[in-house]
Each structure stands twice: as C-alpha cells, then as structure tokens.
Scaffold this motif. Structure first.
Motif, PDB file in Angstrom:
ATOM      1  N   ASP A  70       0.857  -1.185   0.000  1.00 13.11           N
ATOM      2  CA  ASP A  70       0.000   0.000   0.000  1.00 13.11           C
ATOM      3  C   ASP A  70       0.893   1.235   0.000  1.00 13.11           C
ATOM      4  N   PRO A  71       1.238   1.742  -1.182  1.00 12.87           N
ATOM      5  CA  PRO A  71       2.154   2.873  -1.236  1.00 12.87           C
ATOM      6  C   PRO A  71       1.570   4.193  -0.745  1.00 12.87           C
ATOM      7  N   GLY A  72       0.274   4.243  -0.530  1.00 11.26           N
ATOM      8  CA  GLY A  72      -0.342   5.469  -0.034  1.00 11.26           C
ATOM      9  C   GLY A  72      -0.022   6.652  -0.933  1.00 11.26           C
ATOM     10  N   ALA A  73       0.465   7.717  -0.325  1.00 13.74           N
ATOM     11  CA  ALA A  73       0.755   8.944  -1.069  1.00 13.74           C
ATOM     12  C   ALA A  73       1.910   8.792  -2.048  1.00 13.74           C
ATOM     13  N   TYR A  74       2.691   7.723  -1.938  1.00 13.53           N
ATOM     14  CA  TYR A  74       3.806   7.511  -2.866  1.00 13.53           C
ATOM     15  C   TYR A  74       3.337   6.966  -4.213  1.00 13.53           C
TER      16      TYR A  74
END
Length: 173
Positions: A70-74
């Motif tokens: 889950d890279p999220g904001a990346y």
C-alpha cells in the motif's frame, strides 16, 4: 558482481495501457516524426516515423496491486511513451537511455520511498552509441548494488532527472 536487469513495462500492463491508461484515458497513437522518444515497452529510443503513444502510467500502483503493498501517497502516475502496437521488447543487455543524469529511487516492500541516488553521466548524448552505455553501466551497477545492500529495499525505479519521468524498474535478483 551481480548484474542488474532493466525491466520494461510488463506486457499485460502494456495491453491495458493500449486500451486505457492509468488515468483512464484512451490511447491516442501518433507517428513520431522526429524520433528519440524513450519507449518504456522496449527500452530504446523511437525511430522517426514509428507509431507511438504517450500514456499515463502508475508503475508503483501496478507493482503494489501484484504484491499487496500500500504505497499510499507515494502512488504516482506520469507520462511514458510506448509503441502503439506490440513490439519485440528490450535487449536484455546494458542500461537503457544513456546520455543524461538519472535518479535511482529506492522503494520498500510497503511501497514507500527509502531514498535515492543521482547517477551522473560524464559523457554527452552524442557519444552514447559508442562508449557511454559501457561506461555508465558501472555507475548504475554501483547504485543498484548500494540500493539492494539495504534489506529494506524491494525495488528501484530509474527516473529522468530533468522531468522525473519513470524510465524502468530494477528488482532484487
């Protein structure tokens, strides 16, 4: 010494991108009149007159979907050139797109950025066909070895410094 292999965009992803890109826009092919576009499907520059397309691609998102990360904001997407039709893929030797500074960006198994390194290229693009690919390979291999010496690094992206565009991926051997 470990040899690191540049990974083009996966053929299944290319098939998707040729229908709708990662921003859900349809592919719009065009004839590349000048040539020189960095093609992420075969990791070479386009030739004048080739049918190519500029599409939006989210490499980390696609990797995360396959790994459960889950890279999220990346999670980011950006423009990449591909052949509008199937192509034979890359030459597995050497490092693609020599002739400019590159950033080797490191990612964790969660898809988070762990840092990066600038790979400087002392030769100019005019000499790329003669010696640059060989000379710059050592700098890239050193940057990859340094990155993968950290057990937290799962993969790296090589990106263009001038625009930040994704060029190719390298994973642990």
């Amino acid at each position: 010494m470990t040899t690191y292999t540049a990974r083009p965009i996966d053929p299944a992803a290319l098939k998707d991108l040729r229908t709708a890109d990662d921003a859900d826009r349809p592919m719009v092919p065009f004839a590349d009149e000048e040539g020189g576009a960095p093609l992420r499907c075969c990791l070479r520059r386009s030739e004048p007159g080739e049918r190519i397309a500029l599409v939006s691609y989210a490499p980390l998102r696609r990797w995360a979907a396959a790994t459960g990360a889950d890279p999220g904001a990346y999670d980011e997407q950006g423009p990449v050139f591909i052949h509008a039709d199937d192509c034979p893929g890359p030459d597995p030797h050497g490092h693609p797109f020599p002739g400019a500074h590159r950033t080797v960006r490191r990612y964790s198994a969660e898809g988070h950025i762990l840092g990066g390194r600038l790979v400087e290229n002392a030769e100019n693009a005019e000499n790329a066909e003669n010696t640059e690919n060989v000379e710059s390979s050592g700098a890239f291999d050193e940057a990859f070895a340094e990155a993968f010496a950290d057990p937290q690094v799962a993969l790296v992206h090589v990106r263009a410094v001038e625009y930040g565009c994704f060029l190719y991926e390298v994973r642990r051997a």
